[in-house]
Write a protein that holds these residues in place. Structure first.
Motif, PDB file in Angstrom:
ATOM      1  N   GLY A 114       0.827  -1.198   0.000  1.00  0.00           N
ATOM      2  CA  GLY A 114       0.000   0.000   0.000  1.00  0.00           C
ATOM      3  C   GLY A 114       0.858   1.243   0.000  1.00  0.00           C
ATOM      4  N   ALA A 174      -3.902  -0.827  -3.318  1.00  0.00           N
ATOM      5  CA  ALA A 174      -3.534  -1.666  -2.179  1.00  0.00           C
ATOM      6  C   ALA A 174      -3.738  -0.938  -0.854  1.00  0.00           C
ATOM      7  CB  ALA A 174      -2.083  -2.131  -2.300  1.00  0.00           C
ATOM      8  N   LEU A 175      -3.580   0.391  -0.861  1.00  0.00           N
ATOM      9  CA  LEU A 175      -3.800   1.144   0.370  1.00  0.00           C
ATOM     10  C   LEU A 175      -5.282   1.174   0.722  1.00  0.00           C
ATOM     11  CD1 LEU A 175      -1.968   2.690   2.370  1.00  0.00           C
ATOM     12  CD2 LEU A 175      -2.785   4.788   1.329  1.00  0.00           C
ATOM     13  N   ASP A 176      -6.158   1.182  -0.287  1.00  0.00           N
ATOM     14  CA  ASP A 176      -7.596   1.105  -0.029  1.00  0.00           C
ATOM     15  C   ASP A 176      -7.918  -0.097   0.852  1.00  0.00           C
ATOM     16  OD1 ASP A 176      -7.406   2.983  -2.058  1.00  0.00           O
ATOM     17  OD2 ASP A 176      -9.255   2.354  -3.028  1.00  0.00           O
ATOM     18  N   GLU A 177      -7.350  -1.251   0.455  1.00  0.00           N
ATOM     19  CA  GLU A 177      -7.620  -2.499   1.166  1.00  0.00           C
ATOM     20  C   GLU A 177      -7.136  -2.435   2.601  1.00  0.00           C
ATOM     21  OE1 GLU A 177      -8.721  -6.443   1.953  1.00  0.00           O
ATOM     22  OE2 GLU A 177      -9.253  -5.136   0.280  1.00  0.00           O
ATOM     23  N   ARG A 178      -5.961  -1.850   2.819  1.00  0.00           N
ATOM     24  CA  ARG A 178      -5.390  -1.834   4.165  1.00  0.00           C
ATOM     25  C   ARG A 178      -6.091  -0.826   5.074  1.00  0.00           C
ATOM     26  NH1 ARG A 178      -0.553  -3.995   4.765  1.00  0.00           N
ATOM     27  NH2 ARG A 178      -1.349  -4.223   6.887  1.00  0.00           N
TER      28      ARG A 178
END
Length: 330
Positions: free
Chosen positions: A16, A32-36
């Motif tokens: 992320g 990927a930062l959205d997911e984290r």
């Protein structure tokens, strides 16, 4: 900020990435930062870091103030309590006064990051566990024989324990539940639970009765050990050896002396090609397995400041759990 090629590469990275301006407001983020973080950052441009990840705010301010890179472990990440979990983060000051945030994938982080999949599973378990507990209460009440009441009580207690485990997965781990406990108590509970199962392996105990107490949550350690025992049973083990020792000459992070618990089975072992990723979620040597048991077991060990390792044995497998001794930091 980034060239087009670099931007495209970042969009597909598992790490992320986010860039915050000098006021710590979001300028750019990859998927990927959205997911984290647990929210759509595409609609969050300009939102303050304090809102997106409150646990990072103090470190981010220090990073910009001192103009130096910071590597954080076990920080609480997530914009809502439900999605919060311990994680690893890297903070890097940029030349224009902005801040780069990197969140490595959960599988490489040192903390107990269960991930959204495990939290979803925990949520789905709560309702059937409540039904199981109610049925066990009725059986316990109406059982005619003492042995039947004892088994019904065991089912009820296990339903309660699993419900408590599921509830813990839905919130961040807390040090409040950690205290001194005898490591042999959860081991004895594992042996008792195996004894009432059909075709269970026989359990041999090799305890050091002089061991001092460990520091941690005994219920969480019980879950860890049950996961190892059930893993051994699924591997066809006929004998399970539970061994406890003090590990001399080594220290865990924080200076704690080490208590070692070994779980040795004579089952089929682990295929060589799976050993390097054995503790990752969704990795299993069984066609119908999820791989969550060992992933959760290692997460619990690290949550306690300890470690869980695997070694092949002849025959079978050996898992070694290292836990901090209570009150023994130096």
């Amino acid at each position: 900020m980034f060239t087009a090629d670099v931007h495209t590469l970042c969009e597909h990275m598992a790490t992320g990435l986010g860039v915050f301006d000098a006021d710590l407001r979001l300028r750019w983020a990859n998927p990927a930062l959205d997911e984290r973080i647990g929210r759509s950052l595409a609609r969050s441009r300009g939102v303050a870091l304090a809102e997106l990840a409150p646990g990072l705010l103090d470190a981010a301010q220090r990073c910009l103030r001192e103009r130096r890179r910071l590597h954080l472990r076990e920080i609480m990440l997530g914009s809502t309590p439900l999605l919060q979990a311990p994680a690893e983060a890297l903070l890097q000051p940029l030349a224009d006064g902005a801040l780069l945030l990197e969140l490595p994938p959960a599988a490489t982080a040192g903390g107990a990051d269960y991930g959204r999949g495990l939290r979803t599973l925990a949520h789905e378990l709560l309702n059937p566990l409540a039904g199981m507990r109610g049925a066990a209460q009725l059986l316990e009440r109406d059982a005619a024989a003492p042995a039947q009441r004892e088994l019904a009580c065991l089912i009820r207690e296990e339903a309660d324990r699993l419900a408590a485990l599921a509830a813990r997965l839905l919130r961040p781990p807390s040090t409040a539940s950690q205290c001194a406990f005898d490591v042999h108590e959860p081991l004895q509970r594992v042996a008792a639970l195996l004894a009432v199962q059909p075709d269970a392996p026989r359990v041999l105990r090799d305890y050091d009765p002089s061991l001092p107490p460990a520091q941690g949550d005994a219920e969480r350690i019980l879950q860890l050990l049950l996961n190892l025992a059930r893993n051994a049973q699924e591997a066809g083990a006929r004998t399970l050896i539970l061994r406890t020792r003090a590990e001399i000459g080594t220290r865990l992070p924080g200076g704690h002396r080490v208590l070692r618990i070994e779980v040795h089975d004579d089952g089929n072992g682990v295929a060589p090609e799976l050993r390097a990723c054995l503790f990752e979620p969704w990795v299993s040597g069984h066609s119908d397995g999820t791989g969550l048991g060992l992933a959760l077991a290692r997460a619990i060990a690290r949550e306690h400041g300890g470690e869980l390792d695997y070694a092949p044995a002849d025959p079978g497998s050996q898992f070694v759990l290292r836990l901090p001794q209570a009150g023994a930091a130096s």
